[in-house]
Design a protein around this motif. Structure first.
Motif, PDB file in Angstrom:
ATOM      1  N   TYR A  59       0.834  -1.200   0.000  1.00 18.07           N
ATOM      2  CA  TYR A  59       0.000   0.000   0.000  1.00 18.07           C
ATOM      3  C   TYR A  59       0.874   1.258   0.000  1.00 18.07           C
ATOM      4  O   TYR A  59       0.630   2.211  -0.747  1.00 18.07           O
ATOM      5  N   GLY A 112      -9.864   2.148   1.146  1.00 18.14           N
ATOM      6  CA  GLY A 112      -8.592   1.449   1.260  1.00 18.14           C
ATOM      7  C   GLY A 112      -7.842   1.830   2.523  1.00 18.14           C
ATOM      8  O   GLY A 112      -7.217   0.982   3.166  1.00 18.14           O
ATOM      9  N   LEU A 140      -3.663  -5.395  -1.668  1.00 13.34           N
ATOM     10  CA  LEU A 140      -4.631  -4.389  -1.249  1.00 13.34           C
ATOM     11  C   LEU A 140      -4.107  -3.058  -1.773  1.00 13.34           C
ATOM     12  O   LEU A 140      -3.221  -2.452  -1.188  1.00 13.34           O
ATOM     13  N   THR A 145      -8.913  -4.178  -4.286  1.00 14.88           N
ATOM     14  CA  THR A 145      -8.266  -5.368  -3.742  1.00 14.88           C
ATOM     15  C   THR A 145      -8.180  -6.413  -4.847  1.00 14.88           C
ATOM     16  O   THR A 145      -9.181  -6.728  -5.494  1.00 14.88           O
ATOM     17  N   ASN A 159     -12.308  -1.076  -3.430  1.00 10.43           N
ATOM     18  CA  ASN A 159     -12.222  -1.097  -1.962  1.00 10.43           C
ATOM     19  C   ASN A 159     -13.517  -0.657  -1.301  1.00 10.43           C
ATOM     20  O   ASN A 159     -13.871  -1.154  -0.228  1.00 10.43           O
TER      21      ASN A 159
END
Length: 275
Positions: A59, A112, A140, A145, A159
């Motif tokens: 992420y 997210g 993710l 995702t 998300n």
């Protein structure tokens, strides 16, 4: 008149504009390469540290890529004389249209962030999200995702859709129940069948030893009692245990000589014909 204006532009500013275009293309190519290099280096550094979960690491690397791409675009615009302040005024003037177009992405981005904070799943978990999409979490991302489905297909779910619907995480607990059934023919000693089947299912590789298999009468049918055969296993071995359980049923009932369950036929008496 238009041809003359174009000719004047080409003779006075054409070379300079062409050099700017070439410089912008070179800057874009080099910039994209440097951004990819920076993301790989940061990703490897986080991976070597082993103090951060892979889900959060991916992420952060994605956020880094977005920020660096925005900086690159602003730098290229500056090469053409479009200053940051002018660009900001332009964005403000088109704010309504941009807000409408990007509204959906912003909701996915915000979702997210919440998924990173709440952590209902992580990379490598087997989940069902977005109203029925199931698979192993691959990433993710900022806006969605990514899952690898059991039939090896990549599926990406927004998300916001993930966060707004039910999330089932099959990897969080140490074991999972495997649901199968087996039918015993009428006339067979059902208690004996249960004990024989329980012993055979317990021998299946990767069946949980902490949680013994559940084998009980589920319901009665015209062909005979229907047994619920429910061993427990980790998600990583779910399908192996599922199919091995069916083999165990065939092996156990075959070795015991049990007949195949059949639907009983009802014979109807035919009365004498009437005149």
């Amino acid at each position: 008149m238009n041809t003359e204006a174009i000719w004047i532009f080409l003779t006075t500013q054409g070379v300079d504009f062409g050099l700017k275009v070439i410089g912008a293309l070179i800057a874009w190519g080099i910039g994209r390469w440097l951004i990819g290099l920076a993301q790989r280096l940061v990703g490897k550094a986080l991976e070597r540290g082993k103090r951060m979960d892979p889900t959060l690491s991916n992420y952060l690397v994605s956020i880094l890529g977005v920020v660096l791409n925005i900086v690159l675009i602003l730098a290229i615009l500056d090469m053409f004389g479009v200053r940051t302040t002018s660009f900001a005024v332009l964005l403000a003037g088109a704010g309504l249209a941009i807000g409408t177009a990007w509204g959906g992405l912003l909701t996915h981005f915000a979702a997210g962030v919440f998924l990173q904070v709440l952590r209902p799943y992580k990379v490598g978990d087997y989940v069902t999200v977005g109203g029925g999409v199931n698979g192993t979490v691959k990433e993710l991302g900022l806006f969605g995702t990514t899952l690898v489905t059991p039939d090896n297909v990549i599926a990406t779910v927004g998300n916001n859709k993930v966060l707004s619907e039910t999330i089932q995480n099959f990897s969080h607990l140490p074991w999972r129940r495997v649901d199968t059934t087996a039918k015993v023919a009428n006339g067979v000693d059902v208690n004996q069948a249960i004990e024989l089947l329980r012993a055979e299912v317990s021998k299946i590789p990767n069946v949980s030893t902490e949680q013994p298999p559940d084998i009980e009468i589920l319901q009665f049918t015209p062909e005979g009692p229907l047994l619920a055969v429910r061993p427990y296993a980790h998600t990583d071995h779910y399908w192996q245990v599922y199919f091995d359980t069916h083999r165990a049923v065939v092996k156990t009932f075959g070795a015991a000589g049990y007949p195949t369950p059949e639907t009983p036929l009802v014979r109807r008496a035919v009365g004498p014909a009437t005149a």
